[in-house]
Design an enzyme around this catalytic site. Structure first.
Site, short mmCIF file in Angstrom:
data_model
loop_
_atom_site.label_atom_id
_atom_site.label_comp_id
_atom_site.label_asym_id
_atom_site.label_seq_id
_atom_site.Cartn_x
_atom_site.Cartn_y
_atom_site.Cartn_z
CE LYS A 278 73.37 -16.57 78.10
NZ LYS A 278 74.25 -15.54 77.57
CD GLU A 364 82.25 -2.89 78.85
OE1 GLU A 364 82.94 -3.37 79.77
OE2 GLU A 364 81.17 -3.40 78.49
NE ARG A 392 82.64 -1.90 84.23
CZ ARG A 392 82.48 -3.14 84.69
NH1 ARG A 392 83.01 -4.14 84.05
NH2 ARG A 392 81.80 -3.38 85.79
C1 TPP Z 1 80.22 -3.88 81.98
C2 TPP Z 1 79.14 -4.61 81.22
N1 TPP Z 1 79.28 -4.75 79.88
C3 TPP Z 1 78.32 -5.37 79.16
C4 TPP Z 1 77.20 -5.88 79.78
C5 TPP Z 1 76.10 -6.52 78.95
N2 TPP Z 1 75.93 -7.93 79.29
C6 TPP Z 1 74.98 -8.35 80.08
S1 TPP Z 1 75.00 -9.99 80.30
C7 TPP Z 1 76.33 -10.15 79.24
C8 TPP Z 1 76.91 -11.48 78.95
C9 TPP Z 1 77.29 -12.13 80.26
O1 TPP Z 1 77.87 -13.38 79.99
P1 TPP Z 1 78.10 -14.36 81.22
O2 TPP Z 1 78.75 -13.64 82.31
O3 TPP Z 1 78.79 -15.54 80.66
O4 TPP Z 1 76.63 -14.72 81.71
P2 TPP Z 1 75.54 -15.62 80.96
O5 TPP Z 1 74.60 -14.65 80.26
O6 TPP Z 1 76.27 -16.50 80.00
O7 TPP Z 1 74.85 -16.37 82.06
C10 TPP Z 1 76.73 -8.92 78.78
C11 TPP Z 1 77.85 -8.69 77.83
C12 TPP Z 1 77.10 -5.71 81.19
N3 TPP Z 1 76.01 -6.16 81.87
N4 TPP Z 1 78.07 -5.10 81.88
MG MG Z 2 78.17 -17.29 79.93
#
Ligand code: TPP
Ligand code: MG
Ligand code: DXP
Length: 625
Positions: A278, A364, A392
């Site tokens: 990242k 969640e 959800r």
């Molecule tokens: C249901 C839900 N919960 C929380 C979020 C908030 N959220 C957005 S991006 C993220 C982290 C995502 O991690 P990853 O899938 O590893 O993607 P990266 O940012 O590392 O590329 C979170 C928790 C969301 N978008 N959807």
């Molecule tokens: Mg990630």
């Protein structure tokens, strides 16, 4: 990047030109997103991956589906999107894929863990329509892979033979380092990278060793299975029935491209495990231990990755401080986050009480039902999530908590219109969906003092689930009540004797400020309004019915959907009590609201002072009828 107007332009670029393109994209992202705000870290981590995806697959004939979609800026740059200077603003590029923007954007949902289900569906449709030459690619992060839906989809995909390519973008983080057994397993797979290289080295070296080499290789090859089990457990994905390719260095375009071509040719369900970083290529992001600049605010200094101006105290800050105090007063209170410890304000509590905080990953539904379990076990859990993400877990709130009268407190941050994140992030459904949950109690604080008071009141209730919801961003000025009658805060009394009041404005949360402004506008036109804040909006406080009885008309105002919201419930209560008053329910209409600045949207929806005053004038005019 002028040379790339559409994905097919990538095919004619040499490796050196691809490297230059990647550098240009990074430069553009850092400069542009620092100014507009957005998900800088995640997008810097997928530059090479996205280039390789568009070189191997033929979007939009092949479907590229991004989980969450916050990491799709590079995809948008490579598919001809303009207006990045208005990223996440009205009239500009959305911060997530958007079907209205491009045929290259299949899915625009920013709620995590959905991409593989979409991919399963699209692949089934392609097959049934005979489009057997078209591929479906689901790109899912290691964080999103901790969400339950992703495993429902994996179970279906692995059980079939559809040509779905699952790209796991493993950067070892959600916001913070990804938690749980899955994350550990991905770590194990990553460490076998050396093992795979060892095997490859052995194969090549032994192949060159005369006479005995072949025999040794055959023995080693035969041992591979056993050796792999010793050195690296058989991959969970392969156990599921998925072909596994990886781990691949996600910043080596050639390596990623080669793996993707193998996956594309495989013709069945296959996982390509890509290891990325990242914030790659941007020191301020790589140095950000906390979130690797998962997201930056508008007007961030590109030199440092830090905002030029420090924002005021946020609603989240107020909650974080109060939660710390509650943690001291109430040893039975514990906190639960779904991979968003800092964004939801539980970090201070976690620091002080490390054994009383649970990060469940982006899960969640699990968070809510495990909270009910914690309550049954004698604790008082506080589940802190963004309002939109509670959607959800509705069944878990309804059946696993409320049916059992579990003493769980939900703290919903980013409630109401949030702004730049757009349609899927506005927290405008919670006050509607919670109306149908028997026994749940819902509070909406109007300022910092009420956040502190209502979170306390909520955590003191152990025989029913409770909810406290507040907005995104800086908390406004304190709004003092002139009185409190049967639990309802009177913020302004109509300057007329009781039973002569023209208008009762029932405002929820921070819109109380706008309601007071509207009341002054109306007073200047001879319309006298009483403004009240019920604080607890579910169940409807009967004192509101008595107050409505003493006025000629009612306006309700909420930063939530109009359909089935607080205003609808109050209107119903008035009808049930036979108190028939002209009532105007102001709230967000059922259509999805685009990304925009919060004040602009509230004004457009009539949820600001002038809008409420206009509604009051209409009702005042009706009074003469
Ligand atoms: C249901 C839900 N919960 C929380 C979020 C908030 N959220 C957005 S991006 C993220 C982290 C995502 O991690 P990853 O899938 O590893 O993607 P990266 O940012 O590392 O590329 C979170 C928790 C969301 N978008 N959807
Ligand atoms: Mg990630
Ligand atoms: C992609 C995602 O869901 C989160 O990163 C979200 O964009 C954060 O929103 P805030 O900026 O309101 O914390």
């Amino acid at each position: 990047m002028e040379s790339v107007r559409q994905p097919r332009d990538l095919d004619r670029l040499s490796r050196a030109e691809l490297d230059r393109l990647a550098a240009e994209i990074r430069e553009f992202l850092i400069e542009n997103v620092s100014r507009t705000g957005g998900h800088l870290g995640p997008n810097l981590g997928v530059v090479e991956l996205t280039i390789a995806l568009h070189r191997v697959f033929d979007s939009p004939r092949d479907a590229l589906i991004w989980d969450v979609g916050h990491q799709a800026y590079v995809h948008k740059l490579l598919t001809g999107r303009q207006d990045f200077e208005k990223l996440r603003c009205a009239g500009g590029v959305s911060g997530y894929p958007s079907r209205a923007e491009s045929e290259h954007d299949i899915v625009e949902n920013s709620h995590a863990s959905t991409a593989l289900s979409y991919a399963d569906g699209v692949a089934k449709a392609f097959r049934l329509r005979g489009l057997t030459d078209r591929r479906v690619v689901g790109v899912i992060g290691d964080g999103a892979l901790t969400g339950g839906m992703a495993w429902e989809a994996l179970n279906n995909i692995a059980g079939g033979d559809l040509p779905v390519v699952i790209v796991v973008n493993d950067n070892e983080r959600s916001y913070a380092p990804t938690i749980g057994g899955l994350s550990n397993h991905l770590g194990t797979l990553r460490t076998t990278q050396g093992y795979e290289r060892f095997l490859d080295w052995g194969k090549n070296t032994l192949a060159r060793t005369p006479y005995v080499g072949g025999a040794i290789y055959e023995t080693l090859h035969g041992m591979k299975k056993g050796l792999k089990d010793i050195v690296a457990p058989q991959g969970m994905f392969e156990d599921l029935g998925l072909k596994y390719i990886g781990p691949i260095d996600g910043h080596d375009v050639d390596a990623v491209e080669s793996a993707l071509r193998r996956a594309k040719a495989f013709g069945g369900p296959v996982i390509v495990h890509v290891h990325t970083r990242k914030g790659e290529g941007y020191e301020p992001a790589r140095a950000d231990e906390v979130h690797q600049l998962h997201q930056v605010n508008p007007q961030t200094n590109p030199e440092t990755g830090l905002p030029f101006q420090v924002k005021g105290t946020s609603w989240t800050d107020v909650f974080a401080e109060e939660m710390l105090k509650i943690g001291n007063d109430r040893p039975d209170v514990v906190g639960i986050t779904a991979a968003m410890l800092i964004p939801v304000g539980l970090h201070k509590f976690a620091q002080q009480y490390p054994d009383r905080i649970y990060d469940v990953g982006i899960a969640e539904q699990h968070a809510v039902t495990s909270a009910a379990g914690l309550a049954f076990g004698g604790l008082h859990p506080v589940v802190a999530v963004y309002a939109t993400f509670l959607n959800r877990a509705f069944d878990q709130v309804l059946m696993d908590c409320a049916l059992h009268k579990a003493g769980v407190t939900f703290v919903l941050d980013r409630a109401g219109i949030t702004g730049p994140d757009g349609a899927s992030h506005h927290g405008v459904w919670d006050l509607s969906i919670l109306q149908v949950v028997p026994g749940i109690r819902v509070a909406v604080p109007r300022d910092a003092a009420q956040v502190r008071a209502l979170v306390r009141e909520a955590t003191d209730i152990d025989d029913a689930p409770t909810v406290v919801r507040f907005s995104k961003g800086s908390v406004g000025p304190e709004i003092e009540a002139v009185d409190r009658v049967d639990g309802v805060d009177i913020l302004r009394r109509a300057a007329k004797p009781v039973n002569e009041g023209d208008l009762l404005i029932i405002a929820t949360g921070p819109l109380a400020g706008a309601a007071l402004a509207a009341a002054e506008e109306l007073a200047a036109e001879g319309v006298e309004a009483t403004v009240v804040d019920p604080r607890w909006v579910k169940p409807v406080n009967p004192a509101l019915v008595d107050l409505a009885r003493a006025h000629r008309a009612v306006v309700t105002v909420e930063d939530n959907g109009r359909v089935g919201g607080v205003g609808a419930a109050i209107s119903q209560a008035l009808q049930d009590a036979g108190v028939l008053r002209p009532t105007k329910v102001l709230g967000v209409p059922p259509e999805f609201q685009a990304h925009d600045e919060r004040p602009a949207i509230l004004a457009r929806l009539g949820l600001d002072g002038p809008g409420i005053a206009a509604a009051g004038r209409v009702l005042h005019a009706q009074r003469e009828i």
